[in-house]
Enzyme design. Structure first.
Site, PDB file in Angstrom:
ATOM      1  N   HIS A  54      49.843  37.226  27.850  1.00  0.00           N
ATOM      2  CA  HIS A  54      49.655  36.976  26.423  1.00  0.00           C
ATOM      3  C   HIS A  54      48.718  38.043  25.844  1.00  0.00           C
ATOM      4  CE1 HIS A  54      46.404  34.490  28.365  1.00  0.00           C
ATOM      5  NE2 HIS A  54      45.703  35.275  27.577  1.00  0.00           N
TER       6      HIS A  54
HETATM    7  C1  T46 Z   1      42.822  35.094  29.185  1.00  0.00           C
HETATM    8  C2  T46 Z   1      42.847  34.938  30.663  1.00  0.00           C
HETATM    9  C3  T46 Z   1      42.031  35.965  31.384  1.00  0.00           C
HETATM   10  C4  T46 Z   1      41.438  25.407  27.472  1.00  0.00           C
HETATM   11  O1  T46 Z   1      41.634  24.193  27.239  1.00  0.00           O
HETATM   12  N1  T46 Z   1      40.270  26.003  27.099  1.00  0.00           N
HETATM   13  C5  T46 Z   1      40.003  27.317  27.333  1.00  0.00           C
HETATM   14  O2  T46 Z   1      38.925  27.813  26.967  1.00  0.00           O
HETATM   15  C6  T46 Z   1      41.008  28.100  28.009  1.00  0.00           C
HETATM   16  C7  T46 Z   1      40.763  29.586  28.297  1.00  0.00           C
HETATM   17  C8  T46 Z   1      42.172  27.486  28.378  1.00  0.00           C
HETATM   18  N2  T46 Z   1      42.380  26.158  28.124  1.00  0.00           N
HETATM   19  C9  T46 Z   1      43.629  25.528  28.575  1.00  0.00           C
HETATM   20  C10 T46 Z   1      44.897  26.058  27.907  1.00  0.00           C
HETATM   21  C11 T46 Z   1      45.941  25.853  28.960  1.00  0.00           C
HETATM   22  O3  T46 Z   1      46.456  24.540  28.871  1.00  0.00           O
HETATM   23  O4  T46 Z   1      43.789  25.795  29.964  1.00  0.00           O
HETATM   24  C12 T46 Z   1      45.171  25.965  30.276  1.00  0.00           C
HETATM   25  C13 T46 Z   1      45.387  27.286  30.992  1.00  0.00           C
HETATM   26  O5  T46 Z   1      45.198  28.363  30.044  1.00  0.00           O
HETATM   27  P1  T46 Z   1      46.036  29.712  30.121  1.00  0.00           P
HETATM   28  O6  T46 Z   1      47.424  29.419  30.535  1.00  0.00           O
HETATM   29  O7  T46 Z   1      45.841  30.424  28.820  1.00  0.00           O
HETATM   30  O8  T46 Z   1      45.266  30.456  31.311  1.00  0.00           O
HETATM   31  P2  T46 Z   1      45.358  31.986  31.724  1.00  0.00           P
HETATM   32  O9  T46 Z   1      44.591  32.132  32.984  1.00  0.00           O
HETATM   33  O10 T46 Z   1      46.759  32.468  31.712  1.00  0.00           O
HETATM   34  O11 T46 Z   1      44.566  32.754  30.565  1.00  0.00           O
HETATM   35  C14 T46 Z   1      43.166  32.576  30.443  1.00  0.00           C
HETATM   36  C15 T46 Z   1      42.789  32.584  28.972  1.00  0.00           C
HETATM   37  O12 T46 Z   1      43.537  31.569  28.274  1.00  0.00           O
HETATM   38  C16 T46 Z   1      43.068  33.899  28.321  1.00  0.00           C
HETATM   39  O13 T46 Z   1      42.367  33.982  27.111  1.00  0.00           O
HETATM   40  O14 T46 Z   1      42.767  36.201  28.675  1.00  0.00           O
HETATM   41  O15 T46 Z   1      42.470  33.629  31.102  1.00  0.00           O
END
Ligand code: T46
Length: 137
Positions: A54
């Site tokens: 993303h």
């Molecule tokens: C990024 C990379 C390095 C929350 O509820 N609160 C939060 O602060 C975050 C970051 C995520 N979430 C929830 C949203 C999703 O349901 O946790 C779940 C996993 O998030 P995501 O699929 O976005 O995780 P990554 O590891 O793909 O991405 C994260 C960050 O979202 C993003 O900003 O740059 O880590």
């Protein structure tokens, strides 16, 4: 979408103090180009997992490999760049408008993220075609 480029993504080396008891790295507020609003971390990541995939519209982040290593693939509208993070005192500043993918996590890797904004799903662009379209405008 911001007209940022992968050239705006920087590795920052944190000052460290090492003695025979181990090492201590310091993150002082002037080292990172934003005010920290949120801290989160990725851990227990399987080696074949793929995270990220993303871009953010406004969010700045500082990624630090507190333990182990992983690769960060960065893309703007033209260029792709791979950065391996594997030193706990070397982190990556990611500016808004950059596509990122995190992969190749080593066993026990921990990715600490310091972020400039609260969590907001509306700040995410999770579709790569949408990202390319927004970058071309
Ligand atoms: C990024 C990379 C390095 C929350 O509820 N609160 C939060 O602060 C975050 C970051 C995520 N979430 C929830 C949203 C999703 O349901 O946790 C779940 C996993 O998030 P995501 O699929 O976005 O995780 P990554 O590891 O793909 O991405 C994260 C960050 O979202 C993003 O900003 O740059 O880590």
């Amino acid at each position: 979408m911001r007209d940022s480029s992968v050239l705006d993504v920087n590795i920052i080396e944190l000052p460290k103090v090492h003695d025979d008891r181990g090492s201590l790295a310091v993150i002082e507020k002037d080292v990172i180009p934003f005010k920290i609003k949120r801290v989160y971390y990725l851990y227990d990541v399987p080696s074949d997992a793929y995270r990220g995939g993303h871009a953010h519209k406004e969010l700045y982040q500082f990624l630090i490999p507190l333990s182990g290593s992983f690769d960060v693939i960065l893309k703007d509208s033209k260029t792709k760049k791979k950065v391996t993070l594997n030193k706990p005192n070397k982190g990556l500043i990611i500016v808004p408008g950059i596509w990122r993918e995190l992969e190749n996590f080593s066993s026990g890797a921990v990715c600490l993220v310091l972020a400039s904004e609260d969590y907001d799903e509306l700040d995410y662009i999770r579709d790569y075609q949408d990202f390319k379209l927004l970058k071309s405008r």
